[in-house]
Write an enzyme that holds these catalytic residues in place. Structure first.
Site, PDB file in Angstrom:
ATOM      1  N   ASN A  61       0.852  -1.226   0.131  1.00  0.00           N
ATOM      2  CA  ASN A  61      -0.044   0.047   0.165  1.00  0.00           C
ATOM      3  C   ASN A  61       0.771   1.312  -0.119  1.00  0.00           C
ATOM      4  O   ASN A  61       1.614   1.657   1.108  1.00  0.00           O
ATOM      5  CB  ASN A  61      -0.849  -0.041   1.449  1.00  0.00           C
ATOM      6  CG  ASN A  61      -1.762   1.383   1.223  1.00  0.00           C
ATOM      7  OD1 ASN A  61      -1.364   2.333   0.911  1.00  0.00           O
ATOM      8  ND2 ASN A  61      -3.150   1.169   1.646  1.00  0.00           N
ATOM      9  N   ASP A  63       0.097   4.503  -0.404  1.00  0.00           N
ATOM     10  CA  ASP A  63      -0.458   5.661   0.147  1.00  0.00           C
ATOM     11  C   ASP A  63      -0.011   6.798  -0.889  1.00  0.00           C
ATOM     12  O   ASP A  63       0.381   7.959  -0.366  1.00  0.00           O
ATOM     13  CB  ASP A  63       0.066   6.271   1.487  1.00  0.00           C
ATOM     14  CG  ASP A  63      -0.644   7.325   2.163  1.00  0.00           C
ATOM     15  OD1 ASP A  63      -1.908   7.747   1.898  1.00  0.00           O
ATOM     16  OD2 ASP A  63       0.148   7.875   2.956  1.00  0.00           O
ATOM     17  N   GLU A  89      -3.871   1.622  -3.216  1.00  0.00           N
ATOM     18  CA  GLU A  89      -4.046   2.990  -2.361  1.00  0.00           C
ATOM     19  C   GLU A  89      -3.173   3.773  -3.434  1.00  0.00           C
ATOM     20  O   GLU A  89      -2.479   4.942  -2.950  1.00  0.00           O
ATOM     21  CB  GLU A  89      -3.933   3.397  -1.145  1.00  0.00           C
ATOM     22  CG  GLU A  89      -4.609   4.552  -0.594  1.00  0.00           C
ATOM     23  CD  GLU A  89      -4.484   4.586   0.925  1.00  0.00           C
ATOM     24  OE1 GLU A  89      -5.157   5.693   1.596  1.00  0.00           O
ATOM     25  OE2 GLU A  89      -4.212   3.934   1.740  1.00  0.00           O
ATOM     26  N   TYR A 164      -7.623  -3.504  -2.528  1.00  0.00           N
ATOM     27  CA  TYR A 164      -7.511  -2.684  -1.317  1.00  0.00           C
ATOM     28  C   TYR A 164      -9.129  -2.717  -0.542  1.00  0.00           C
ATOM     29  O   TYR A 164     -10.063  -1.879  -1.398  1.00  0.00           O
ATOM     30  CB  TYR A 164      -7.360  -1.306  -2.165  1.00  0.00           C
ATOM     31  CG  TYR A 164      -7.272   0.053  -1.134  1.00  0.00           C
ATOM     32  CD1 TYR A 164      -6.609  -0.263   0.273  1.00  0.00           C
ATOM     33  CD2 TYR A 164      -7.849   0.911  -1.451  1.00  0.00           C
ATOM     34  CE1 TYR A 164      -6.750   0.866   1.202  1.00  0.00           C
ATOM     35  CE2 TYR A 164      -7.840   2.197  -0.612  1.00  0.00           C
ATOM     36  CZ  TYR A 164      -7.374   2.038   0.939  1.00  0.00           C
ATOM     37  OH  TYR A 164      -7.437   3.300   1.765  1.00  0.00           O
ATOM     38  N   ASP A 203      -3.974  -4.807   1.118  1.00  0.00           N
ATOM     39  CA  ASP A 203      -4.468  -4.113   2.243  1.00  0.00           C
ATOM     40  C   ASP A 203      -5.725  -4.513   2.763  1.00  0.00           C
ATOM     41  O   ASP A 203      -6.529  -4.028   1.730  1.00  0.00           O
ATOM     42  CB  ASP A 203      -4.313  -2.550   2.243  1.00  0.00           C
ATOM     43  CG  ASP A 203      -4.605  -1.924   3.529  1.00  0.00           C
ATOM     44  OD1 ASP A 203      -5.166  -2.555   4.499  1.00  0.00           O
ATOM     45  OD2 ASP A 203      -4.687  -0.586   3.446  1.00  0.00           O
ATOM     46  N   ASN A 205      -7.159  -4.409   5.582  1.00  0.00           N
ATOM     47  CA  ASN A 205      -8.121  -3.261   6.392  1.00  0.00           C
ATOM     48  C   ASN A 205      -8.479  -3.839   7.770  1.00  0.00           C
ATOM     49  O   ASN A 205      -9.613  -3.466   8.156  1.00  0.00           O
ATOM     50  CB  ASN A 205      -9.033  -2.339   5.717  1.00  0.00           C
ATOM     51  CG  ASN A 205      -8.382  -0.926   5.512  1.00  0.00           C
ATOM     52  OD1 ASN A 205      -7.784  -0.454   6.428  1.00  0.00           O
ATOM     53  ND2 ASN A 205      -8.726  -0.123   4.184  1.00  0.00           N
ATOM     54  N   ASP A 275      -1.754  -5.850   6.312  1.00  0.00           N
ATOM     55  CA  ASP A 275      -1.506  -6.419   4.700  1.00  0.00           C
ATOM     56  C   ASP A 275      -0.991  -7.894   4.845  1.00  0.00           C
ATOM     57  O   ASP A 275      -0.413  -8.270   5.723  1.00  0.00           O
ATOM     58  CB  ASP A 275      -0.212  -5.749   4.295  1.00  0.00           C
ATOM     59  CG  ASP A 275      -0.664  -4.265   4.160  1.00  0.00           C
ATOM     60  OD1 ASP A 275      -0.947  -3.584   3.283  1.00  0.00           O
ATOM     61  OD2 ASP A 275      -0.416  -3.548   5.288  1.00  0.00           O
ATOM     62  N   ASP A 300       2.907   4.772   4.666  1.00  0.00           N
ATOM     63  CA  ASP A 300       2.828   4.512   6.152  1.00  0.00           C
ATOM     64  C   ASP A 300       2.241   3.095   6.052  1.00  0.00           C
ATOM     65  O   ASP A 300       2.078   2.508   7.317  1.00  0.00           O
ATOM     66  CB  ASP A 300       1.559   5.318   6.674  1.00  0.00           C
ATOM     67  CG  ASP A 300       0.253   5.269   5.828  1.00  0.00           C
ATOM     68  OD1 ASP A 300       0.185   4.494   4.567  1.00  0.00           O
ATOM     69  OD2 ASP A 300      -0.946   5.935   5.829  1.00  0.00           O
ATOM     70  N   HIS A 301       2.488   2.270   5.183  1.00  0.00           N
ATOM     71  CA  HIS A 301       2.646   0.828   5.293  1.00  0.00           C
ATOM     72  C   HIS A 301       4.115   0.418   4.768  1.00  0.00           C
ATOM     73  O   HIS A 301       4.700   1.110   4.024  1.00  0.00           O
ATOM     74  CB  HIS A 301       1.693   0.217   4.102  1.00  0.00           C
ATOM     75  CG  HIS A 301       0.329   0.358   4.508  1.00  0.00           C
ATOM     76  ND1 HIS A 301      -0.787  -0.628   4.934  1.00  0.00           N
ATOM     77  CD2 HIS A 301      -0.557   1.470   4.540  1.00  0.00           C
ATOM     78  CE1 HIS A 301      -1.834  -0.205   5.140  1.00  0.00           C
ATOM     79  NE2 HIS A 301      -1.831   1.008   5.140  1.00  0.00           N
TER      80      HIS A 301
END
Length: 310
Positions: A61, A63, A89, A164, A203, A205, A275, A300-301
């Site tokens: 991911n 971001d 993402e 995602y 991801d 989530n 993830d 951030d991942h």
């Protein structure tokens, strides 16, 4: 995954001291505990049934694809050199894709799914060294597919699905939608699995169990750790899919793939494992290793990598 995890961060910083004011004055300030970091062990390249890994898949991911490219994410990809690179993402329409990635000779076969409704939202990609037999987008339901969340590639011995998964949102405003997604996505995967075994990466989530995030107690009502989302993941596993990391490392703590940008969470390793590589049970004998590359920066991942014999 984006969220304001105030409870998590407060708990992480140990802001739950008790005792009288006078006691606090006389006590020496408590030294902050050194963070416990996860060290990714050496890659295992042989499966339990003795086969050598012949497929390497990386999922990340990013971001925001354009920002990630500027942060030299592609340098890490070239060093890792997976056979297939899956991104989530991406937040980038096809006309805005950076030339640095569209011109990559290492991956001549590139596939993009973007949000129809919102520019700069969601989006996934799959970059392949070898051309798949077939590639499809979405899961066959317009309410989900308009957000550009899924790409499926068919290879000779398996399907590869990158996803995602929708975030339930701050205040759980999309939890009902997420529950609908979970049911529909599971049905889609089960139908694929009847034709050919599959690898699902991305991801997802959700932190499935308490071991999968730093502060479970403070997050039971937050997106990514609600009972409903965790149950959805459990249902996926009960349908014959296997969490490859937990299959190999069932008791490994402090292994996370996401850290909020706030409060130096990554430095403190206050994270979540969001993830995953899930495998059809039929692919399990060929599983070699499932890696969390937590030293790779740029989002951030962090990326995750699968070694498998197929």
């Amino acid at each position: 995954m984006k969220r304001g995890k105030n409870a998590e961060d407060a708990a992480a910083d140990g802001e739950n001291d008790s005792g009288s004011a006078s006691a606090k004055k006389t006590k020496k300030a408590k030294e902050p505990e050194a963070p416990i970091l996860y060290e990714d062990p050496p890659d295992k390249m042989t499966s339990k049934d003795g086969r050598d890994a012949n497929m390497k898949i990386t999922s990340w991911n990013v971001d925001g694809l354009r920002a990630w490219v500027k942060k030299k994410g592609l340098d890490w990809v070239r060093e890792e050199a997976p056979d297939v690179l899956c991104l989530q993402e991406t937040k980038c329409g096809e006309k805005d894709l950076p030339a640095e990635i569209t011109s990559m000779p290492e991956y001549p076969h590139k596939y993009w799914a973007v949000s129809d409704d919102k520019q700069g939202y969601s989006g996934v990609a799959m970059l392949c060294k070898t051309e798949p037999i077939n590639v499809t987008y979405g899961i066959g339901k317009e309410e989900h597919d308009k957000e550009g969340r899924v790409i499926t590639a068919e290879f000779p011995n398996f399907y590869l699905v990158t996803a995602y998964v929708p975030n339930s949102g701050r205040g759980l405003v999309r939890l009902d939608y997420r529950k609908t997604w979970d049911v529909d996505f599971q049905a889609y995967l089960s139908e694929l699995d009847m034709q050919k075994p599959l690898v699902l990466c991305g991801d997802l989530n959700v932190a499935h169990q308490e071991i999968d995030l730093k502060n479970p107690k403070g997050n039971k009502k937050n997106a990514g750790f609600t009972p409903e989302e965790r149950e959805g993941f459990s249902q996926l596993l009960s349908n014959g899919f296997v969490d490859s990391f937990r299959e190999l490392y069932p008791d490994q703590t402090h292994a996370y793939s996401f850290w909020t940008y706030m409060m130096n969470s990554r430095g403190k390793n206050v994270g979540w494992r969001l993830d995953y590589f899930l495998l059809s049970s039929g692919l399990l004998p060929g599983l070699c290793d499932s890696k969390i590359r937590n030293q790779a920066m740029g989002s951030d991942h962090c990326p995750i990598t699968l070694h498998i014999a197929v």
